[in-house]
Design an enzyme around this catalytic site. Structure first.
Site, PDB file in Angstrom:
ATOM      1  N   GLU A  47       0.818  -1.221   0.000  1.00  0.00           N
ATOM      2  CA  GLU A  47       0.000   0.000   0.000  1.00  0.00           C
ATOM      3  C   GLU A  47       0.849   1.267   0.000  1.00  0.00           C
ATOM      4  OE1 GLU A  47      -0.608  -2.603   1.963  1.00  0.00           O
ATOM      5  OE2 GLU A  47      -2.719  -3.176   1.721  1.00  0.00           O
ATOM      6  N   PHE A 109     -11.487  -7.918  13.615  1.00  0.00           N
ATOM      7  CA  PHE A 109     -10.376  -8.319  12.751  1.00  0.00           C
ATOM      8  C   PHE A 109     -10.053  -7.191  11.759  1.00  0.00           C
ATOM      9  CE2 PHE A 109      -8.899 -10.407   8.789  1.00  0.00           C
ATOM     10  CZ  PHE A 109      -7.647 -10.791   9.272  1.00  0.00           C
ATOM     11  N   GLN A 110      -8.788  -6.863  11.669  1.00  0.00           N
ATOM     12  CA  GLN A 110      -8.288  -5.802  10.783  1.00  0.00           C
ATOM     13  C   GLN A 110      -8.966  -4.452  11.040  1.00  0.00           C
ATOM     14  OE1 GLN A 110      -8.202  -7.383   6.698  1.00  0.00           O
ATOM     15  NE2 GLN A 110      -6.098  -8.030   7.077  1.00  0.00           N
ATOM     16  N   LYS A 159     -17.713  -1.244   5.998  1.00  0.00           N
ATOM     17  CA  LYS A 159     -18.123  -2.278   5.046  1.00  0.00           C
ATOM     18  C   LYS A 159     -19.636  -2.250   4.772  1.00  0.00           C
ATOM     19  CE  LYS A 159     -17.278  -7.109   4.051  1.00  0.00           C
ATOM     20  NZ  LYS A 159     -16.464  -8.275   4.391  1.00  0.00           N
ATOM     21  N   MET A 474      24.054   9.630   3.404  1.00  0.00           N
ATOM     22  CA  MET A 474      23.872  10.934   4.038  1.00  0.00           C
ATOM     23  C   MET A 474      24.124  10.853   5.537  1.00  0.00           C
ATOM     24  SD  MET A 474      23.445  14.041   3.491  1.00  0.00           S
ATOM     25  CE  MET A 474      22.482  14.729   2.140  1.00  0.00           C
TER      26      MET A 474
END
Lengths: 561, 168
Positions: A47, A109-110, A159, A474
């Protein structure tokens, strides 16, 4: 129709033809409907790749980038990119799935409170609680993302709302009483600045990324030419003013050029345009521009007076305000201090000659600067350049001379390693006819290397140039200069064989180990159009980015070697 | 570091309070008290925030608050001379029967009132300026202060001007 249909139809109403997204359990309903829509979907491999690609797409097209992810880990994987877009003012609309309304707060969940997690790094956000709120939220989200100071807006879609039935009635108007960005500047303030500029003997314009985002480069060029005032940029401003112009001074800041930094110290008047005065631009705030009166144009009032005290603020959209400056240009007297002005331009030219961006080339080892110069030459200065974060980023800024605003795509504010490769994917999708180069280091490249698969899938002929020194260069440089050469965990002792890695992904892999091999590798790379090319430039290991202003110091404290 | 009273008119939308309070914590601004309550206009809330900082910080706080989409109006009431500040507190004190008379005297002087009393305690309701409440609390502390719960400051402009006027 379903909430998902309303969402997708709303996106179409906003002219969205590409989305960058990754499916999952709580966004599956929307994905099911998306299957039937004429919207191109780009599937990254993580993602974070989606959100940086959306940023790259937004930068190159000027349109908001759209990304979609599922709830929980899908949403949290977007967080770095959202913060990146917030810092660099990139317009994004982010759609996340969420667990069903009745499960919110149950540690389902999630489940993650993504609206809460991202609250400090979005311009605004929505948790949709009713199917009838979807279309107005999308309408508002696009308006907020792209107007004023652009930024990311998040829409969290439970959802059950995606599945709920509703009718589609896209609003034609927006009623946001609490969000009214200014467009026009105050004419009195503009005239005041024109009068002060007429009186100035050593005036300077400091131009930031806002001029690029606000599409105001043409107005800037006209204004500079009408006034004869030299133009310096911030790192993020690069491309806003053409590098070949006689009034071009360079860019200011920690790794900026001597002429710009000297000009900031000696100027008696600075007109700052579309810059938030980042500490990387100004050095120590208290020591910035000690001799100058400062005027500032910005669309975001919080950018004015935050870090640097400003005498004359002008709140407004840079394009409109510069248009107003041109409208009132007769208030400006160009020749009032003609002699001083001539000397001022001569001083700047002299500083530029004293310490231009330079390096010592070698015929034995590859210097990273040489690779950038070679990329500049082979692309005739016309490529779109994305960068990761580190030494290579500043070598790119120093040795690729940008002509146009959409050419330079870099993570300036947040400094996100792993930005450049997915940003190049998004840029190439937004501008398929342009040469797109990701200038990378071996450290940054590994942070989102999985996006090579995305580039292969969509047959994107992007070029990745790894300036490979097997160091986090760096940080190593800072350790060398400021921490007594204690190279604490900055050595990448093990890296994969990047050529084989590229080939495993289905890219072309090339390697240059000597300076003589650099140009042939680039020539070979330019021939490939239908897939990405990864070039492993085995560079000298301990090259430093010079000049550097040590952190916390004023811009007069430059170290040249 | 001067104390400032900032009043906001905020849309009653999801997360609006969190956006305001998060701004203070995220940017390191001081927040001494924050009250939220509904206004007479449906869908709008009033917030009163007590903060402190030097002038550039207060200016940033106000600008940052104005930038929030759900915030309709921000006012630094401190800069407006004609305003009233009030706070209310409930103060629970250990009071034995023989001390009651003494307490009634103090309560009278502060124009407070007793709203609950047991054989060894009382709850006093007091309202007024922040300073008045603080001095009352300090005065009764030696007697055996049990707890104090304060509402935080409310502020309103004098005259017919509407404090919660919503145009920015």
């Amino acid at each position: 129709m379903t909430g998902s249909d309303i969402l997708l139809k709303s996106l179409q109403q906003e002219g969205v033809d590409v989305v960058f997204g990754y499916p999952g359990g709580q966004i599956i309903g929307t994905y099911d409907r998306l299957y039937d829509y004429d919207i191109k979907h780009v599937l990254p491999r993580h993602e974070q790749g989606a959100v940086h690609a959306a940023e790259g797409y937004a930068r190159v097209t000027g349109k908001p980038g759209v990304c979609i992810a599922t709830s929980g880990p899908g949403a949290t994987n977007l967080v770095t990119g959202i913060a990146d877009a917030y810092m660099d003012s990139i317009p994004l609309v982010i759609i996340t799935g969420q667990v069903a309304s009745h499960l919110i707060g149950s540690d389902a969940f999630q489940e993650a409170d993504i609206v809460g997690i991202t609250r400090p790094i979005v311009k605004h956000s929505y948790l949709i609680k009713d199917v009838k709120d979807i279309a107005p939220a999308v309408k508002e989200a696009f308006h907020i993302a792209k107007s004023g100071r652009p930024g990311p807006v998040l829409i969290d879609m439970p959802k059950d709302i995606q599945a709920a039935k509703g009718s589609f009635d896209y609003p034609t108007t927006i009623d946001l009483q609490g969000y009214q960005p200014s467009y026009e500047g105050h004419p009195m303030q503009i005239k005041k600045v024109l009068h002060a500029l007429s009186e100035a003997k050593r005036p300077l314009m400091l131009v930031g990324g806002g001029v690029r985002l606000g599409n105001a480069s043409q107005e800037l060029l006209k204004f500079a030419e009408a006034t004869g005032i030299p133009v310096s940029m911030t790192f993020m401003g690069q491309g806003a003013f053409p590098s070949g112009n006689p009034l071009y001074v360079g860019w200011m800041g920690m790794h900026g050029n001597y002429a710009s930094n000297q000009a900031s110290i000696n100027a008696d008047y600075i007109l700052a345009i579309g810059t938030r005065f980042s500490d990387r631009t100004t050095g120590n705030f208290g020591m910035f521009a000690p001799n100058a009166t400062i005027a500032q144009i910005d669309v975001d009032p919080t950018s004015i007076g935050k870090n640097i005290a400003v005498k004359t603020p002008i709140v407004g959209d840079v394009k409109s305000v510069l248009g107003q400056f041109l409208k009132y240009i007769k208030e400006y007297k160009r020749d009032k201090h003609a002699e001083d002005r001539a000397k001022w331009l001569a001083d700047i030219a002299k500083w530029d000659k004293e310490h231009p961006f330079s390096y010592e080339n070698s015929n034995k080892v590859i210097k990273p600067q040489y690779v950038i110069e070679s990329i500049y030459n082979i692309t005739k200065g016309d490529a779109v350049i994305t960068t990761e974060v580190g030494q290579h980023q500043f070598f790119a800024g120093q040795f690729y001379k940008f002509k146009r605003p959409e050419q330079f795509i870099s993570s300036g504010g947040l400094g996100t390693m792993g930005f450049g490769l997915p940003a190049a994917v998004g840029a190439k999708i937004g501008a398929p006819d342009r040469d797109v180069f990701d200038i990378s280091g071996d450290g940054s490249f590994m942070m989102n290397v999985q996006e090579l698969a995305t580039a292969v899938q969509y047959r994107l002929g992007i070029k990745v140039a790894i300036l490979n020194n097997q160091f986090l260069g760096m940080v190593r440089q800072w350790q060398q200069l400021f921490f007594d050469k204690r190279y604490s965990y900055t050595c990448m002792e093990v890296q994969p064989d990047f050529v084989k890695l590229a080939e495993a992904f289905g890219c072309v892999g090339l390697r240059a180990e000597t300076p003589a091999e650099v140009m042939p590798v680039l020539i070979e790379a330019m021939k490939v159009k239908d897939r990405p090319v990864v070039m492993d430039f085995r560079c000298v290991r301990e090259e430093n980015v010079f000049p550097i202003v040590p952190p916390g110091m004023g811009l007069d404290k430059m170290i040249f070697k | 570091m001067k104390k400032h009273i900032i009043t906001l008119v905020v849309e009653n939308k999801f997360g609006a309070l969190a956006r305001v309070s998060g701004l203070f914590s995220g940017r390191g601004y001081n927040i001494e008290s924050l009250t939220v309550n509904e206004t007479e206009k449906p869908g709008l809330s009033n917030m009163t925030i007590i903060t402190s900082g030097d002038d550039p910080v207060i200016e940033q706080i106000i600008k940052q608050l104005r930038k929030l989409v759900n915030v309709l109006r921000v006012r630094d009431v401190t800069s407006l001379p004609e305003h009233i500040e009030r706070e209310m507190a409930l103060v629970k004190i250990h009071v034995m029967p023989k001390q009651r008379a003494e307490h009634f005297g103090i309560i009278e002087a502060f124009r407070a009132r007793v709203i609950d009393m047991t054989h060894d305690s009382m709850i006093v309701e007091i309202s007024g300026s922040e300073e008045k409440i603080s001095s009352y609390v300090e005065l009764v502390r030696p007697y055996g202060l049990i707890e104090v719960i304060r509402t935080g400051v409310l502020a309103m402009l004098k005259g017919s001007t509407v404090t919660t006027e919503t145009s920015k």
